[in-house]
Write an enzyme that holds these catalytic residues in place. Structure first.
Site, short mmCIF file in Angstrom:
data_model
loop_
_atom_site.label_atom_id
_atom_site.label_comp_id
_atom_site.label_asym_id
_atom_site.label_seq_id
_atom_site.Cartn_x
_atom_site.Cartn_y
_atom_site.Cartn_z
N HIS A 83 -12.33 12.21 4.80
CA HIS A 83 -12.11 11.37 5.98
C HIS A 83 -10.61 11.27 6.23
CE1 HIS A 83 -16.27 9.63 5.03
NE2 HIS A 83 -16.37 10.40 6.10
N ALA A 84 -10.23 11.60 7.47
CA ALA A 84 -8.82 11.86 7.78
C ALA A 84 -7.90 10.69 7.46
CB ALA A 84 -8.70 12.23 9.26
N GLU A 102 -8.05 8.39 5.19
CA GLU A 102 -8.00 7.94 3.80
C GLU A 102 -6.88 8.64 3.04
OE1 GLU A 102 -12.09 8.48 2.47
OE2 GLU A 102 -12.84 7.21 4.09
N ASN A 154 -18.69 13.98 5.90
CA ASN A 154 -19.49 13.50 4.77
C ASN A 154 -20.86 12.96 5.20
OD1 ASN A 154 -19.47 13.43 1.94
ND2 ASN A 154 -19.28 11.20 1.96
N ARG A 155 -21.28 13.35 6.40
CA ARG A 155 -22.67 13.15 6.82
C ARG A 155 -23.27 14.50 7.23
NH1 ARG A 155 -20.98 8.94 5.31
NH2 ARG A 155 -21.39 6.80 6.06
N HIS A 202 -12.49 9.46 -2.19
CA HIS A 202 -12.43 8.75 -0.91
C HIS A 202 -11.65 7.45 -1.09
CE1 HIS A 202 -15.63 11.00 1.44
NE2 HIS A 202 -15.85 11.46 0.23
N TYR A 252 -11.75 3.21 1.04
CA TYR A 252 -11.26 2.33 0.00
C TYR A 252 -12.45 1.49 -0.47
CZ TYR A 252 -11.52 -1.25 3.69
OH TYR A 252 -11.98 -2.09 4.69
#
Length: 417
Positions: free
Chosen positions: A176-177, A179, A251-252, A304, A306
């Site tokens: 995810h960009a 993170e 991530n889906r 990943h 948080y």
């Protein structure tokens, strides 16, 4: 003002961050007490643009769940009024998102080049992958496993002493960009491996007997976009047919209960599952590589942020994996190792019961491919900074996470299958 600061040579990275100003935007935390209050959050999301930080989507919100979300500056008073009117207790986690964004860059390291103590943009990371391999030819090699939607090479580092018939652990960062602490950890891990090889007995044994595949950033296009256009971007940057909405949640996008729960079929959603499993070039490249090396890859770790969690399968079903007891005891011990340094408290368990149901994740997919040690780390923090973890926390975050990763890797080495 920015131009002036840059002219006088203030090395503020936030000056380089283009895109919308987040001035006055707030991040709220609420804990809905019942179904009615969950409905109010759904109503809120339907009438205004709400960016859910935790969980990833309003559809995942349940009573008694901690919910963090971001709203536009001009809507924040309306949101507060709505929450108050309905008797919902809330706290403002971040009063002014732009200030928090600027405050990320509090590292004292101000080199023009790569640094492990600060957030590095993609060009810097790409150059670093070449350098680290060139400087450590006995331990590190670099390959390209595919290209992103926008044509950027996906660099993979292979680490370990050369040997025959070695088993491997695959680790990736930057799904995810936004993170940013995630890619920072992959870089830190590589640094620690090359710097402590021959000095630290555990790391030396690990690199002698195992290979590590490290993919420093999965969603490179999205990561670049967070530096150039929108710091809060999450998805890939692929175009979707029939809509102007961009991107898929990588991530889906894996074939593990794909798009059944905790994912959206709407291309405009931040949890859009994509048009098909592995529709994204990035997820396809990753999956292809793992499939090609299934006989040697014995563990899969994905990083990943948080919320300080150590998760294992499953996330797409409440069913427990066959080796649940083993995975749970590894997660317990690894969390304890992590906490031994700075007392950082991690929660561990299967994804579905520990946080929420979400289908199409890479950890579940890897597990279903037969990789029986599959874990997701959600790094610091628990919401004080959320995705905007200050650079001063990179070092402690990476140091403690390294302890957990080394524990898991050592366990895998002693339980090869």
């Amino acid at each position: 003002m920015w131009a002036l600061l840059v002219l006088i040579g203030v090395a503020s990275v936030s000056a380089n961050l283009q895109g919308p100003s987040f001035d006055g935007q707030k991040v709220f935390r609420v804990v809905p007490q019942n179904d009615e209050q969950v409905e109010i959050l759904n109503f809120l999301a339907s009438i205004t643009e709400v960016d859910f930080w935790q969980p990833d989507s309003v559809t995942l919100v349940r009573p008694k769940m901690q919910v963090d979300f971001r709203v536009e500056a001009e809507k924040s008073f309306e949101v507060e009024d709505l929450l108050k009117e309905n008797g919902m207790e809330y706290q403002v986690l971040i009063e002014n998102l732009q200030a928090a964004l600027d405050a990320q860059f509090d590292s004292r390291t101000r080199t023009g080049g790569h640094s492990y103590d600060k957030y590095n943009n993609w060009d810097t990371i790409a150059a670093w992958t070449a350098d680290i391999a060139a400087q450590n030819p006995d331990l590190v090699s670099r390959t390209v496993i595919g290209k992103t939607y926008e044509g950027r090479p996906m660099y993979l580092l292979k680490m370990g002493k050369s040997g025959s018939d070695k088993k491997a652990i695959f680790m990736d960062c930057g799904f995810h960009a936004r993170e940013w602490i995630s890619p920072a950890f992959c870089q830190w891990f590589v640094k620690e491996a090359v710097e402590t090889y021959g000095k630290d007995t555990v790391m030396t044994t690990l690199l002698d007997k195992l290979d590590f595949y490290v993919l420093p950033v999965v969603n490179i296009d999205g990561y670049v976009y967070t530096w150039t256009n929108d710091r809060m971007w999450r998805k890939t940057r692929s175009k979707n047919a029939g809509t102007t909405c961009i991107g898929t949640d990588p991530n889906r996008n894996f074939n593990a209960g794909w798009c059944t729960v905790g994912a959206s079929k709407s291309p405009c959603s931040s949890t859009y599952c994509g048009s098909a499993p592995e529709s994204e070039k990035e997820t396809k490249a990753l999956a292809d590589f793992i499939r090609e090396h299934l006989s040697t890859i014995k563990a899969y770790l994905t990083i990943h942020s948080y919320s300080q969690l150590l998760l294992f399968p499953y996330s797409y079903t409440y069913n427990l994996p066959p080796n649940y007891q083993e995975l749970n005891s590894i997660a317990r011990a690894a969390s304890k190792e992590l906490a031994s340094l700075y007392n950082t408290d991690y929660t561990y368990g299967p994804g579905a019961t520990t946080i929420y149901l979400a289908a199409g994740g890479s950890d579940d997919w890897a597990y279903d491919q037969g990789i029986k040690y599959s874990f997701t780390f959600e790094l610091r923090d628990t919401g004080r900074y959320g995705f905007l973890l200050p650079e001063s926390q990179i070092k402690p975050t990476c140091e403690e996470t390294l302890l957990a990763v080394k524990y898991i890797a050592n366990y895998v080495l002693e339980h090869l299958y």
